[in-house]
Design an enzyme around this catalytic site. Structure first.
Site, PDB file in Angstrom:
ATOM      1  N   GLY A  26      -4.429   8.399   7.063  1.00 26.19           N
ATOM      2  CA  GLY A  26      -3.902   7.573   8.156  1.00 26.19           C
ATOM      3  C   GLY A  26      -3.333   8.436   9.258  1.00 26.19           C
ATOM      4  N   ARG A  29      -3.019   8.022  13.989  1.00 22.35           N
ATOM      5  CA  ARG A  29      -1.988   7.477  14.907  1.00 22.35           C
ATOM      6  C   ARG A  29      -0.708   7.208  14.132  1.00 22.35           C
ATOM      7  NH1 ARG A  29      -3.485   1.774  14.099  1.00 22.35           N
ATOM      8  NH2 ARG A  29      -5.498   1.818  13.081  1.00 22.35           N
ATOM      9  N   VAL A  77     -10.182   4.757   2.431  1.00 28.07           N
ATOM     10  CA  VAL A  77      -9.366   5.233   1.302  1.00 28.07           C
ATOM     11  C   VAL A  77      -9.523   4.345   0.057  1.00 28.07           C
ATOM     12  CG1 VAL A  77      -7.616   6.384   2.738  1.00 28.07           C
ATOM     13  CG2 VAL A  77      -7.255   4.009   2.024  1.00 28.07           C
ATOM     14  N   ASN A 103      -0.612   8.019   3.346  1.00 29.74           N
ATOM     15  CA  ASN A 103       0.064   7.239   4.392  1.00 29.74           C
ATOM     16  C   ASN A 103      -0.787   6.088   4.927  1.00 29.74           C
ATOM     17  OD1 ASN A 103       1.885   6.938   6.967  1.00 29.74           O
ATOM     18  ND2 ASN A 103      -0.172   7.402   7.721  1.00 29.74           N
ATOM     19  N   SER A 154       7.096   1.263   1.631  1.00 30.70           N
ATOM     20  CA  SER A 154       7.809   0.471   2.650  1.00 30.70           C
ATOM     21  C   SER A 154       9.046  -0.157   2.019  1.00 30.70           C
ATOM     22  CB  SER A 154       6.896  -0.644   3.162  1.00 30.70           C
ATOM     23  OG  SER A 154       7.635  -1.576   3.910  1.00 30.70           O
ATOM     24  N   TYR A 167       1.176  -7.326   0.985  1.00 32.91           N
ATOM     25  CA  TYR A 167       1.702  -6.013   1.408  1.00 32.91           C
ATOM     26  C   TYR A 167       2.855  -5.575   0.497  1.00 32.91           C
ATOM     27  CZ  TYR A 167       3.522  -2.516   4.754  1.00 32.91           C
ATOM     28  OH  TYR A 167       3.961  -1.371   5.361  1.00 32.91           O
ATOM     29  N   LYS A 171       2.932  -2.265  -1.876  1.00 28.54           N
ATOM     30  CA  LYS A 171       3.917  -1.201  -1.656  1.00 28.54           C
ATOM     31  C   LYS A 171       4.844  -1.031  -2.868  1.00 28.54           C
ATOM     32  CE  LYS A 171       2.628   0.196   2.442  1.00 28.54           C
ATOM     33  NZ  LYS A 171       2.078   1.553   2.633  1.00 28.54           N
ATOM     34  N   ILE A 200       9.454   0.595  12.028  1.00 35.70           N
ATOM     35  CA  ILE A 200       9.138   1.801  12.802  1.00 35.70           C
ATOM     36  C   ILE A 200       8.183   1.421  13.946  1.00 35.70           C
ATOM     37  CG2 ILE A 200       8.195   4.161  12.665  1.00 35.70           C
ATOM     38  CD1 ILE A 200      10.662   3.690  10.784  1.00 35.70           C
TER      39      ILE A 200
END
Ligand code: NAP
Length: 259
Positions: A26, A29, A77, A103, A154, A167, A171, A200
């Site tokens: 990742g 960016r 991935v 990441n 996260s 998600y 995580k 973030i």
């Protein structure tokens, strides 16, 4: 300095990854790019991974501008066989892996009752299975180099979140991989840790509307959104001298959001 201490060679404190290979997924960016650039500043040789090698061109250019060797690779991935091939190519073309940063990640938010199976499976496949794919494929190389793994999870994996069961599950699973791999690989000198960022500023959070962002900021004790560079500094610590006796842990980088 006492006469029993050995003075490190000049510059080594800053460039503690000199000529060591760091693979960052990742890396095109956001947080991954900031991590790649930070590790480049530590002297690492970078293998920057995104869905397509071209997507990492800017990151590679920035790492090279910092004086580091850097290469771009493309892979999904979530594709186990393709990840194994890619890790082999990195070892042949760049060298044995010393730092692995998992990441790459995605969100496909939806309320529980409206979330379809495809959205659940894809998020778990990229975020959780993607992490396992790289840990497994790079494990032998990391055992030889006595390297470090950092998995980017996260705070949502700790607290849960409305509209993010997929998600949050992925995580939370990353913590399971982190602690289990830490136990398995510790006897071979490999440290495995997780980072849990909060809110973030990256493309991932750009879609949150202004009112929701303001509301969220009010809930963050430090009253501001974090930066990708601040997450990269936490990774920097874990892969550096400070992380040598830390394994199986989670470093939360969230301005206090989860307390
Ligand atoms: P981002 O800006 O959306 O970047 C995501 C990165 O992951 C890109 O480099 C993307 O590559 C790559 N990627 C996505 N799916 C992939 C796949 N199937 N195969 C290979 N690469 C893939 O995200 P970010 O905000 O920097 O987040 C980075 C990590 O931090 C994620 O794991 C995320 O869950 C976690 N995190 C972020 C926040 C936040 O507030 N931003 C908070 C907590 C945790 P392409 O450019 O090729 O698409």
């Amino acid at each position: 300095m006492s006469d029993t201490e050995i003075e490190p060679p000049a510059g080594s404190a800053e460039r503690f990854l000199a000529d060591r290979v760091a693979l960052v997924t990742g890396a095109s960016r956001g947080i991954g790019r900031a991590i790649a650039e930070r590790l480049a500043a530590r002297g690492a040789k970078l293998a920057c991974v995104a869905t397509r090698a071209e997507n990492c061109e800017e990151t590679v250019a920035a790492c090279r501008a910092a004086g580091a060797e850097a290469h771009a690779f493309g892979v999904d991935v979530a594709d186990t066989a393709a990840v194994a091939e890619l890790v082999k190519s990195v070892q042949e073309e760049v060298g044995p892996i010393y730092v692995l940063v998992n990441n790459a990640g995605i969100t496909r938010d939806q309320l529980l009752l409206r979330m379809d199976e495809e959205d659940f499976d894809r998020v778990v496949d990229v975020n959780l299975k993607g992490t396992w794919n790289f840990v497994r494929a790079a494990a032998r190389s990391l055992m030889k180099s006595h390297g470090r793994i950092v998995n980017v999870s996260s705070v949502v994996g700790i607290t849960g979140n409305v509209g993010q069961v997929n998600y949050a599950a992925s995580k939370a699973g990353v913590f399971g991989i982190t602690r289990s791999a830490a136990k398995e690989l510790a006897p071979r000198g490999v440290c495995v840790n997780a980072i849990a960022p909060g809110y973030i500023e990256t493309d991932m959070t750009a879609e949150i509307d202004e009112a929701a962002a303001k509301e969220l900021k009010n809930h963050i004790p430090l009253k501001r959104i974090g930066t990708a560079e601040e997450v990269a500094l936490a990774v920097d610590y874990l892969v550096g001298p400070g992380g040598a006796y830390i394994t199986g842990q989670t470093l939360v980088v969230d301005g206090g959001l989860s307390i």
